[in-house]
Design an enzyme around this catalytic site. Structure first.
Site, mmCIF file in Angstrom:
data_model
loop_
_atom_site.group_PDB
_atom_site.id
_atom_site.type_symbol
_atom_site.label_atom_id
_atom_site.label_comp_id
_atom_site.label_asym_id
_atom_site.label_seq_id
_atom_site.Cartn_x
_atom_site.Cartn_y
_atom_site.Cartn_z
ATOM 1 C CB CYS A 182 -0.964 -0.067 1.189
ATOM 2 S SG CYS A 182 -2.242 1.166 1.225
ATOM 3 C CG HIS A 183 -0.064 4.859 1.816
ATOM 4 N ND1 HIS A 183 -1.298 4.254 1.759
ATOM 5 C CD2 HIS A 183 -0.244 6.135 1.389
ATOM 6 C CE1 HIS A 183 -2.187 5.130 1.326
ATOM 7 N NE2 HIS A 183 -1.576 6.267 1.087
#
Length: 186
Positions: free
Chosen positions: A111-112
Site C-alpha cells: 500500500c503506502h
C-alpha cells in the site's frame, strides 16, 4: 512441512499501521513455517489503524535497536498512511531497511509502504505497485509503477492495497523460499 520452515521474517511497523497489512502477513507467514517478529521503535505494543479509526494493539516482539538485517531472511513493510510516514523520518528504520536491500534479501511493501523505499532510492528502475495516491512519488523516484495487485522484481514484492494480501503473501513466501536475489542494475 511448511514451505518456509526455519526462515526468519521481520515486520517493521509503528503506530498507525494498516491493521490487516500487519496481521494477515504475520498469520500467513507463520502458517508457512516462518519465525516472524514484529519489530518497532519502542517496546510494548503498537496500535493499528482500521478503516476510519484506531484498531487493535499488536505486541512488539523486538525493538529496532536490538535487531539487524543479518537476523532475518526477509522484511515486510505494512502500509497505512501513518506508519510509513512516521518510519521514513527515523534513520534507524531506514538503515534497517537498506540493510535488507544491500544484502539482497526479500522485501515486501504494501500500500503506502513503498514511501520508505522511495526515501532510500531503492525503486529506481524497479517494477513496483503501490496505493494509487503515491503513484507519482514512486514514478518520481524512478520506479516503473504498474496498476497490478502484486508486482515482484528481483526479491522486491509490492502490493497496491489490503484487498490483495492473499496474493501478496503467496508471492512473498515464493520469494523467501528462493532466497537471496541478484539485483542487476535496472
Amino acid at each position: 512441512m511448511p514451505e518456509i520452515s526455519g526462515k526468519r521474517v521481520a515486520i517493521l511497523a509503528t503506530h498507525g499501521f494498516e491493521q490487516s497489512e500487519l496481521e494477515v502477513p504475520l498469520k500467513k507467514l507463520r502458517e508457512a513455517g516462518a519465525k516472524v517478529d514484529v519489530v518497532s521503535l519502542e517496546p510494548g505494543e503498537i496500535k493499528g489503524w482500521e478503516k476510519k479509526d484506531w484498531g487493535r494493539p499488536v505486541p512488539v516482539d523486538r525493538t529496532l535497536d536490538a535487531v539487524s538485517p543479518q537476523d532475518y531472511d526477509a522484511l515486510v513493510l505494512p502500509g497505512g498512511q501513518i506508519n510509513p510516514d512516521l518510519l521514513r523520518i527515523e534513520d534507524q528504520a531506514l538503515d534497517f531497511i537498506k540493510g535488507f536491500w544491500t544484502e539482497r534479501k526479500v522485501i515486501g511493501a504494501i500500500c503506502h509502504a513503498p514511501w520508505l523505499l522511495v526515501e532510500l532510492g531503492i525503486l529506481k528502475g524497479r517494477r513496483v505497485t503501490s496505493y494509487k495516491s503515491i503513484r507519482t512519488d514512486v514514478v518520481n523516484a524512478g520506479g516503473k509503477w504498474e496498476d497490478s495487485e502484486v508486482v515482484t522484481d528481483q526479491g522486491l514484492v509490492t502490493s497496491r492495497n489490503p484487498g490483495d494480501l492473499d496474493a501478496f503473501c503467496g508471492k512473498l513466501v515464493e520469494e523467501i523460499r528462493e532466497g537471496r536475489h541478484e539485483r542487476r542494475a535496472a
